[in-house]
Design an enzyme around this catalytic site. Structure first.
Site, PDB file in Angstrom:
ATOM      1  N   ASN A   9      -4.971  -6.911  12.631  1.00  0.00           N
ATOM      2  CA  ASN A   9      -5.656  -7.913  11.806  1.00  0.00           C
ATOM      3  C   ASN A   9      -4.730  -9.129  11.726  1.00  0.00           C
ATOM      4  O   ASN A   9      -3.714  -9.085  11.048  1.00  0.00           O
ATOM      5  CB  ASN A   9      -5.915  -7.317  10.406  1.00  0.00           C
ATOM      6  N   LYS A  11      -5.306 -12.022  10.439  1.00  0.00           N
ATOM      7  CA  LYS A  11      -5.463 -12.857   9.222  1.00  0.00           C
ATOM      8  C   LYS A  11      -5.454 -14.336   9.617  1.00  0.00           C
ATOM      9  O   LYS A  11      -5.970 -14.689  10.673  1.00  0.00           O
ATOM     10  CB  LYS A  11      -4.380 -12.503   8.205  1.00  0.00           C
ATOM     11  N   HIS A  96     -12.073  -6.830   3.388  1.00  0.00           N
ATOM     12  CA  HIS A  96     -10.610  -6.751   3.323  1.00  0.00           C
ATOM     13  C   HIS A  96     -10.163  -7.144   1.914  1.00  0.00           C
ATOM     14  O   HIS A  96     -10.749  -8.021   1.286  1.00  0.00           O
ATOM     15  CB  HIS A  96      -9.980  -7.675   4.375  1.00  0.00           C
ATOM     16  N   GLU A  98      -7.912  -8.943   0.796  1.00  0.00           N
ATOM     17  CA  GLU A  98      -7.642 -10.364   0.556  1.00  0.00           C
ATOM     18  C   GLU A  98      -8.945 -11.121   0.318  1.00  0.00           C
ATOM     19  O   GLU A  98      -8.995 -12.054  -0.485  1.00  0.00           O
ATOM     20  CB  GLU A  98      -6.843 -10.950   1.738  1.00  0.00           C
ATOM     21  N   GLU A 168      -6.834   0.928   2.777  1.00  0.00           N
ATOM     22  CA  GLU A 168      -5.644   0.082   2.669  1.00  0.00           C
ATOM     23  C   GLU A 168      -5.297  -0.110   1.190  1.00  0.00           C
ATOM     24  O   GLU A 168      -5.893  -0.956   0.515  1.00  0.00           O
ATOM     25  CB  GLU A 168      -5.915  -1.294   3.290  1.00  0.00           C
ATOM     26  N   GLY A 174       1.388  -5.874   3.384  1.00  0.00           N
ATOM     27  CA  GLY A 174       2.348  -6.961   3.531  1.00  0.00           C
ATOM     28  C   GLY A 174       3.565  -6.834   2.633  1.00  0.00           C
ATOM     29  O   GLY A 174       4.352  -7.759   2.491  1.00  0.00           O
ATOM     30  N   SER A 213       1.392  -2.050   5.710  1.00  0.00           N
ATOM     31  CA  SER A 213       2.782  -1.950   6.183  1.00  0.00           C
ATOM     32  C   SER A 213       2.961  -0.900   7.287  1.00  0.00           C
ATOM     33  O   SER A 213       3.978  -0.211   7.341  1.00  0.00           O
ATOM     34  CB  SER A 213       3.738  -1.694   5.012  1.00  0.00           C
TER      35      SER A 213
HETATM   36  P1  PGA Z   1       0.094  -5.362   6.855  1.00  0.00           P
HETATM   37  O1  PGA Z   1      -1.453  -5.750   6.610  1.00  0.00           O
HETATM   38  O2  PGA Z   1       0.136  -4.435   8.030  1.00  0.00           O
HETATM   39  O3  PGA Z   1       0.793  -6.659   7.114  1.00  0.00           O
HETATM   40  O4  PGA Z   1       0.559  -4.688   5.593  1.00  0.00           O
HETATM   41  C1  PGA Z   1      -2.460  -4.799   6.788  1.00  0.00           C
HETATM   42  C2  PGA Z   1      -3.812  -5.409   6.524  1.00  0.00           C
HETATM   43  O5  PGA Z   1      -3.940  -6.213   5.595  1.00  0.00           O
HETATM   44  O6  PGA Z   1      -4.792  -5.102   7.244  1.00  0.00           O
END
Ligand code: PGA
Length: 251
Positions: A9, A11, A96, A98, A168, A174, A213
């Site tokens: 992903n 983003k 997602h 976010e 997630e 992140g 992560s």
């Molecule tokens: P990350 O993000 O691997 O940077 O923690 C995962 C995601 O948001 O899909």
């Protein structure tokens, strides 16, 4: 047997030129993945979807990060299913965290988007997961249960066959604080039990990913859990070396 799935992903990262460079560099990797029965893909920004589709190996899954549930109309800033289909894009991330946090993406909105995707034979990757406060309050399963039940309300077993679910935990995205494999398996197993309750044996065909992560060093441990079929990876999917490490560590 569920095929393993590795999905990056991106983003709001990478210009179109950077996305093209990655797509070209990923060609051998995609072939390697397929030789090993692993599906592999990325979710670039809208503006890079076409260039990744054109320059990557055709077997690379190219997913959008969002879509609107209407076909067209007065929805400034939005993109519809026919617009994605025009470029051969048939996978879309939905809900997602976010987008849930910054764009008011509710379970109902996710449901409406997935209904359109499923009606068009497309593949939604439905993201669910609890916040840190909910985790600390012991509400993880309650939250995930309502995300699944409301998001997938009234779909048929035939429709959800194509669905992918990504668990997630928001506190692990992140942050470098990945959930332990015990937590990840416990929640992913719980998600599959709800899918079984709602859709019967089709639940055994639905792929469930862990995200948050995930890195080349920890991906193998997640994929060795019985109910985790792959990873949704943000940061570690951005550089080709690390993306390649994610794949080679699960071969
Ligand atoms: P990350 O993000 O691997 O940077 O923690 C995962 C995601 O948001 O899909």
């Amino acid at each position: 047997m569920r095929r393993k799935l590795l999905l990056g992903n991106w983003k709001m990262n990478k210009t179109s030129a950077e996305a093209k460079e990655f797509a070209l560099a990923s060609r051998d990797l995609v072939n390697l993945a397929h030789q090993n029965n692993i599906d592999i893909g990325v979710a670039p920004t809208y503006l890079s979807l076409a260039t990744v589709k054109e320059n990557a190996d055709p077997k690379m899954i190219v997913a959008a990060q969002n879509v609107h549930f209407m076909d067209h109309g007065a929805y400034t800033g939005e993109i519809s299913v026919p617009m994605l289909q025009e470029f051969g894009i048939d996978w879309v991330l939905i809900g997602h965290s976010e987008r849930r946090a910054y764009d008011n993406e509710t379970n109902q909105k996710c449901h409406d988007k997935m209904a359109v995707l499923l009606a068009n034979n497309m593949v939604p990757v439905y993201c669910v997961g609890e916040t840190l406060a909910q985790f600390e309050a012991g509400q993880t399963k309650e939250v995930v249960s309502s995300q699944i039940r409301e998001g997938l309300a009234d779909f048929t077993p035939e429709q959800v066959k194509r669905l992918v679910v990504a668990y997630e935990p928001v506190w692990s995205i992140g942050t470098g604080k990945n959930a332990s494999t015990e937590i990840a398996q416990d929640v992913c197993g719980y998600i599959r039990s709800i899918l079984r309750e709602l859709f019967g044996e089709v639940a055994e065909e639905i792929r469930i990913l862990y995200g948050g992560s995930v890195k080349p060093e920890n991906i193998k441990a997640y994929l060795s859990c019985p109910d985790i079929d792959g990873g949704l990876v943000g940061g570690a999917s951005l550089k080709i070396d690390s993306y390649s490490g994610l794949l080679t560590n699960i071969l």
